[in-house]
Design a protein around this motif. Sequence first.
Motif, PDB file in Angstrom:
ATOM      1  N   GLU A 260      51.578 -38.294  31.672  1.00 24.11           N
ATOM      2  CA  GLU A 260      51.587 -39.558  32.326  1.00 24.11           C
ATOM      3  C   GLU A 260      53.166 -40.047  32.081  1.00 24.11           C
ATOM      4  OE1 GLU A 260      49.281 -42.311  29.860  1.00 24.11           O
ATOM      5  OE2 GLU A 260      47.734 -40.883  29.952  1.00 24.11           O
ATOM      6  N   ILE A 261      53.836 -39.792  31.025  1.00 21.32           N
ATOM      7  CA  ILE A 261      55.227 -40.118  31.086  1.00 21.32           C
ATOM      8  C   ILE A 261      55.921 -39.275  32.310  1.00 21.32           C
ATOM      9  CG2 ILE A 261      57.287 -39.758  29.835  1.00 21.32           C
ATOM     10  CD1 ILE A 261      55.645 -41.649  28.466  1.00 21.32           C
ATOM     11  N   MET A 262      55.734 -38.228  32.524  1.00 17.18           N
ATOM     12  CA  MET A 262      56.384 -37.304  33.577  1.00 17.18           C
ATOM     13  C   MET A 262      55.691 -38.090  34.969  1.00 17.18           C
ATOM     14  SD  MET A 262      56.198 -33.362  32.949  1.00 17.18           S
ATOM     15  CE  MET A 262      55.267 -32.992  31.339  1.00 17.18           C
ATOM     16  N   ALA A 263      54.721 -38.765  35.077  1.00 21.47           N
ATOM     17  CA  ALA A 263      54.250 -39.351  36.446  1.00 21.47           C
ATOM     18  C   ALA A 263      54.813 -40.497  36.644  1.00 21.47           C
ATOM     19  CB  ALA A 263      52.868 -39.445  36.307  1.00 21.47           C
ATOM     20  N   GLU A 264      55.268 -41.363  35.394  1.00 14.78           N
ATOM     21  CA  GLU A 264      55.928 -42.503  35.483  1.00 14.78           C
ATOM     22  C   GLU A 264      57.209 -42.447  35.920  1.00 14.78           C
ATOM     23  OE1 GLU A 264      57.277 -45.821  32.249  1.00 14.78           O
ATOM     24  OE2 GLU A 264      55.552 -44.759  31.757  1.00 14.78           O
ATOM     25  N   LEU A 265      58.148 -41.362  35.148  1.00 14.92           N
ATOM     26  CA  LEU A 265      59.488 -41.308  35.430  1.00 14.92           C
ATOM     27  C   LEU A 265      59.878 -40.389  36.599  1.00 14.92           C
ATOM     28  CD1 LEU A 265      60.439 -39.655  31.720  1.00 14.92           C
ATOM     29  CD2 LEU A 265      60.789 -41.946  32.702  1.00 14.92           C
ATOM     30  N   GLY A 266      58.770 -39.894  37.258  1.00 18.37           N
ATOM     31  CA  GLY A 266      59.053 -39.055  38.374  1.00 18.37           C
ATOM     32  C   GLY A 266      59.543 -37.793  38.193  1.00 18.37           C
ATOM     33  N   SER A 267      59.930 -37.118  39.224  1.00 19.40           N
ATOM     34  CA  SER A 267      60.384 -35.784  38.827  1.00 19.40           C
ATOM     35  C   SER A 267      61.971 -35.918  38.181  1.00 19.40           C
ATOM     36  CB  SER A 267      60.952 -35.118  40.189  1.00 19.40           C
ATOM     37  OG  SER A 267      62.103 -35.751  40.790  1.00 19.40           O
ATOM     38  N   PRO A 268      62.419 -34.536  37.389  1.00 19.32           N
ATOM     39  CA  PRO A 268      63.643 -34.714  36.629  1.00 19.32           C
ATOM     40  C   PRO A 268      64.806 -35.152  37.360  1.00 19.32           C
ATOM     41  CG  PRO A 268      62.329 -32.842  36.238  1.00 19.32           C
ATOM     42  CD  PRO A 268      61.651 -33.616  37.214  1.00 19.32           C
ATOM     43  N   ARG A 269      64.902 -34.857  38.770  1.00 20.71           N
ATOM     44  CA  ARG A 269      66.130 -35.236  39.654  1.00 20.71           C
ATOM     45  C   ARG A 269      66.086 -36.747  39.903  1.00 20.71           C
ATOM     46  NH1 ARG A 269      68.060 -31.829  44.373  1.00 20.71           N
ATOM     47  NH2 ARG A 269      69.812 -33.157  45.085  1.00 20.71           N
TER      48      ARG A 269
ATOM     49  N   GLU B 156      63.135 -39.048  22.582  1.00 23.77           N
ATOM     50  CA  GLU B 156      62.332 -39.884  21.727  1.00 23.77           C
ATOM     51  C   GLU B 156      61.376 -40.266  22.559  1.00 23.77           C
ATOM     52  OE1 GLU B 156      64.976 -42.690  20.075  1.00 23.77           O
ATOM     53  OE2 GLU B 156      65.997 -41.218  18.977  1.00 23.77           O
ATOM     54  N   TYR B 157      61.503 -40.789  23.793  1.00 23.01           N
ATOM     55  CA  TYR B 157      60.173 -41.227  24.401  1.00 23.01           C
ATOM     56  C   TYR B 157      59.133 -40.385  24.752  1.00 23.01           C
ATOM     57  CZ  TYR B 157      58.805 -44.036  28.708  1.00 23.01           C
ATOM     58  OH  TYR B 157      58.142 -44.980  29.402  1.00 23.01           O
ATOM     59  N   PHE B 158      59.395 -39.033  24.935  1.00 21.47           N
ATOM     60  CA  PHE B 158      58.258 -38.200  24.926  1.00 21.47           C
ATOM     61  C   PHE B 158      57.461 -37.946  23.644  1.00 21.47           C
ATOM     62  CE2 PHE B 158      59.794 -36.518  28.984  1.00 21.47           C
ATOM     63  CZ  PHE B 158      58.438 -36.298  29.538  1.00 21.47           C
ATOM     64  N   GLU B 159      58.435 -38.224  22.504  1.00 22.77           N
ATOM     65  CA  GLU B 159      58.074 -37.807  21.205  1.00 22.77           C
ATOM     66  C   GLU B 159      57.185 -39.007  20.843  1.00 22.77           C
ATOM     67  OE1 GLU B 159      61.120 -37.129  18.743  1.00 22.77           O
ATOM     68  OE2 GLU B 159      61.585 -35.134  19.621  1.00 22.77           O
ATOM     69  N   GLU B 160      57.361 -40.394  21.102  1.00 21.55           N
ATOM     70  CA  GLU B 160      56.905 -41.604  20.832  1.00 21.55           C
ATOM     71  C   GLU B 160      55.522 -41.507  21.603  1.00 21.55           C
ATOM     72  OE1 GLU B 160      59.222 -44.891  21.770  1.00 21.55           O
ATOM     73  OE2 GLU B 160      60.609 -44.565  20.079  1.00 21.55           O
ATOM     74  N   ALA B 161      55.663 -41.031  22.791  1.00 16.98           N
ATOM     75  CA  ALA B 161      54.009 -41.005  23.610  1.00 16.98           C
ATOM     76  C   ALA B 161      53.178 -40.091  23.040  1.00 16.98           C
ATOM     77  CB  ALA B 161      54.588 -40.571  24.997  1.00 16.98           C
ATOM     78  N   GLY B 162      53.726 -38.975  22.476  1.00 18.05           N
ATOM     79  CA  GLY B 162      52.999 -38.152  22.078  1.00 18.05           C
ATOM     80  C   GLY B 162      52.433 -36.977  23.172  1.00 18.05           C
ATOM     81  N   PRO B 163      51.958 -35.790  22.660  1.00 17.11           N
ATOM     82  CA  PRO B 163      51.750 -34.626  23.493  1.00 17.11           C
ATOM     83  C   PRO B 163      50.591 -35.060  24.553  1.00 17.11           C
ATOM     84  CG  PRO B 163      51.305 -33.754  21.321  1.00 17.11           C
ATOM     85  CD  PRO B 163      51.919 -35.221  21.175  1.00 17.11           C
ATOM     86  N   GLU B 164      49.424 -35.707  24.087  1.00 16.12           N
ATOM     87  CA  GLU B 164      48.399 -35.959  25.161  1.00 16.12           C
ATOM     88  C   GLU B 164      48.958 -37.028  26.142  1.00 16.12           C
ATOM     89  OE1 GLU B 164      48.815 -38.848  21.823  1.00 16.12           O
ATOM     90  OE2 GLU B 164      48.400 -36.832  21.656  1.00 16.12           O
ATOM     91  N   HIS B 165      49.936 -37.671  26.011  1.00 12.46           N
ATOM     92  CA  HIS B 165      50.648 -38.618  27.289  1.00 12.46           C
ATOM     93  C   HIS B 165      51.766 -37.951  27.976  1.00 12.46           C
ATOM     94  CE1 HIS B 165      47.778 -41.623  25.786  1.00 12.46           C
ATOM     95  NE2 HIS B 165      48.161 -41.573  24.573  1.00 12.46           N
ATOM     96  N   GLU B 166      51.921 -36.683  27.825  1.00 12.21           N
ATOM     97  CA  GLU B 166      53.112 -36.263  28.512  1.00 12.21           C
ATOM     98  C   GLU B 166      53.049 -36.324  29.969  1.00 12.21           C
ATOM     99  OE1 GLU B 166      53.838 -32.099  26.901  1.00 12.21           O
ATOM    100  OE2 GLU B 166      54.354 -32.886  24.990  1.00 12.21           O
TER     101      GLU B 166
ATOM    102  N   ALA C  91      71.429 -40.154  26.894  1.00 12.62           N
ATOM    103  CA  ALA C  91      70.468 -40.098  27.686  1.00 12.62           C
ATOM    104  C   ALA C  91      69.430 -39.036  27.309  1.00 12.62           C
ATOM    105  CB  ALA C  91      71.196 -39.737  29.028  1.00 12.62           C
ATOM    106  N   ILE C  92      69.749 -37.734  26.830  1.00 10.33           N
ATOM    107  CA  ILE C  92      68.799 -36.844  26.469  1.00 10.33           C
ATOM    108  C   ILE C  92      68.226 -37.086  25.106  1.00 10.33           C
ATOM    109  CG2 ILE C  92      68.721 -34.687  25.383  1.00 10.33           C
ATOM    110  CD1 ILE C  92      69.267 -34.491  28.463  1.00 10.33           C
TER     111      ILE C  92
END
Length: 191
Positions: free
Chosen positions: A43-52, A31-41, A25-26
């Motif tokens: 957006e990825i966090m918004a898509e995934l929701g909170s870490p919880r 990898e999901y964050f790395e593939e998206a790149g720093p400029e899309h971080e 999982a980790i």
Amino acid sequence: MTKTEYLAELDRYLHRLPKADYEEAIEYFTEYFEEAGPEHEQEIMAELGSPREAASDLIVRLLDEGDELAYVSPKKQHNLVKIALIGLLAAPMAIPLLVTLLALVFTIVILAGAMIFTVAVIGFALFGSSVFMIVDGLSYVTSGLWTAFLGTGTGLLFLGVGILLLIASWEIAKMAGQTIISLSKWVLKRR
């Protein structure tokens, strides 16, 4: 929140998983964050929701699917819920529409059968009455030649029309049967 903070908090929630699932999982999220790149971080966090939320979604998926790691974003889950609701709400309308369609098809088949039967009965009636008309017309030969010709001619006309109607009803019945067979094959192929 930065990517590092997000992953650290996610790490804290995922510690409940077995070691293999935890590492997988980790690795997946990293990898999901790395593939998206720093400029899309963000957006990825918004898509995934909170870490919880992301961790609980992943844990639920692992419990449902056994050992497989499959993650569906909250956005996709929302779309699946919409599709399921549309299906549930459409069912009360779909059943009466299906019954109506089946009744319409049944009615068309019955009407076609009745028309074929009617044409065949008229053909048999004309064929049967033609024999009577010809015999009757021939019986008038002694009383008047024109009357005999009229009766015999009418009988021959009835005979011809009766034969044509019998042939027509037979051909229409064959065509209807072939159409029904073709439609049945098409429906069975489409399921």
